[in-house]
Enzyme design. Structure first.
Site, PDB file in Angstrom:
ATOM      1  N   CYS A   7      -0.673   1.269   5.496  1.00  0.00           N
ATOM      2  CA  CYS A   7      -1.566   2.006   6.379  1.00  0.00           C
ATOM      3  C   CYS A   7      -2.911   1.290   6.535  1.00  0.00           C
ATOM      4  O   CYS A   7      -3.296   0.459   5.713  1.00  0.00           O
ATOM      5  CB  CYS A   7      -1.785   3.414   5.829  1.00  0.00           C
ATOM      6  SG  CYS A   7      -2.308   4.601   7.086  1.00  0.00           S
ATOM      7  N   ASP A 130      -0.724  13.172  -0.744  1.00  0.00           N
ATOM      8  CA  ASP A 130      -1.909  12.318  -0.843  1.00  0.00           C
ATOM      9  C   ASP A 130      -2.889  12.904  -1.848  1.00  0.00           C
ATOM     10  O   ASP A 130      -2.715  14.026  -2.338  1.00  0.00           O
ATOM     11  CB  ASP A 130      -2.569  12.184   0.536  1.00  0.00           C
ATOM     12  CG  ASP A 130      -3.290  10.850   0.717  1.00  0.00           C
ATOM     13  OD1 ASP A 130      -3.565  10.171  -0.308  1.00  0.00           O
ATOM     14  OD2 ASP A 130      -3.574  10.486   1.869  1.00  0.00           O
TER      15      ASP A 130
END
Length: 212
Positions: A7, A130
């Site tokens: 990412c 996350d």
């Protein structure tokens, strides 16, 4: 085999290098204020247009309104949208009407995250686990969370679970062995100080993930 998403892609050169290293998916932080790796939707679209057909493109947003989310999908031309903000299952369903895959981030702070994840089983295509911090950051903290909770979520939900939060080439194998996620997602753990990708770390991360 555990899949890997890298990412925070900012440039075409980084995108090509990450693909060459074996990444399955690339994430783009689209128009996220304050994010070091944020890019405009036009930049993301230009890079995504150059990706090979079997590499997934994921537009990451903190927007929570369905219309705003769909505008990012349309402008960035990604095939997947990752929702880092607090959204409802109904919002996810409204986005999915337009034939885009939707990943929903669950920020793991305690065991309440298990029920939070289960709410999206019938709406999202995948859950991303996350970390957050004292500032309330919605990702990119470089901090791990309690993997024992993540493992319980993997065992509790029927859709794929992607593990993120503080992963590095040094700990990703242990994380996979403990949690058994469908995929892993990394940003800061393979980045240089300026946000560009450290390709040697990217290669090491992918190799460790595959070996695990």
């Amino acid at each position: 085999m555990t899949r890997v998403k890298i990412c925070g892609i900012k440039t075409l050169n980084d995108a090509k290098a990450v693909v060459d290293a074996g990444a399955d998916a690339l994430g783009f932080l689209v128009d996220i204020k304050g994010a070091k790796n944020s890019v405009g939707s036009a930049t993301a679209a230009a890079i995504i247009a150059q990706l090979p057909p079997f590499v997934s493109s994921v537009a990451v947003t903190t927007e929570t309104d369905a219309k705003a989310i769909l505008r990012i999908v349309r402008n960035a031309r990604a095939n997947t949208i990752q929702l880092q903000g607090k959204v409802t299952p109904d919002t996810v369903r409204a986005v999915k009407v337009f034939f885009v895959k939707v990943y929903v981030a669950i920020h793991v702070t305690d065991e309440n995250a298990i029920e939070d994840a289960k709410k999206f089983e019938d709406a999202a295509d995948a859950i991303i686990l996350d970390s957050t911090d004292k500032t309330g950051a919605l990702g990119g903290t470089g901090k791990t969370h309690d993997w024992s909770i993540s493992k319980k979520i993997v065992e509790s939900v029927s859709i794929p679970v992607i593990l993120a939060g503080g992963l590095t080439p040094d700990n990703v194998a242990e994380a996979i062995q403990k949690v058994r996620p469908y995929a892993v997602d990394v940003q800061s753990g393979v980045s240089n100080p300026d946000g560009s990708k450290d390709i040697e770390k990217v290669r090491a991360f992918i190799q460790s993930a595959r070996a695990a």
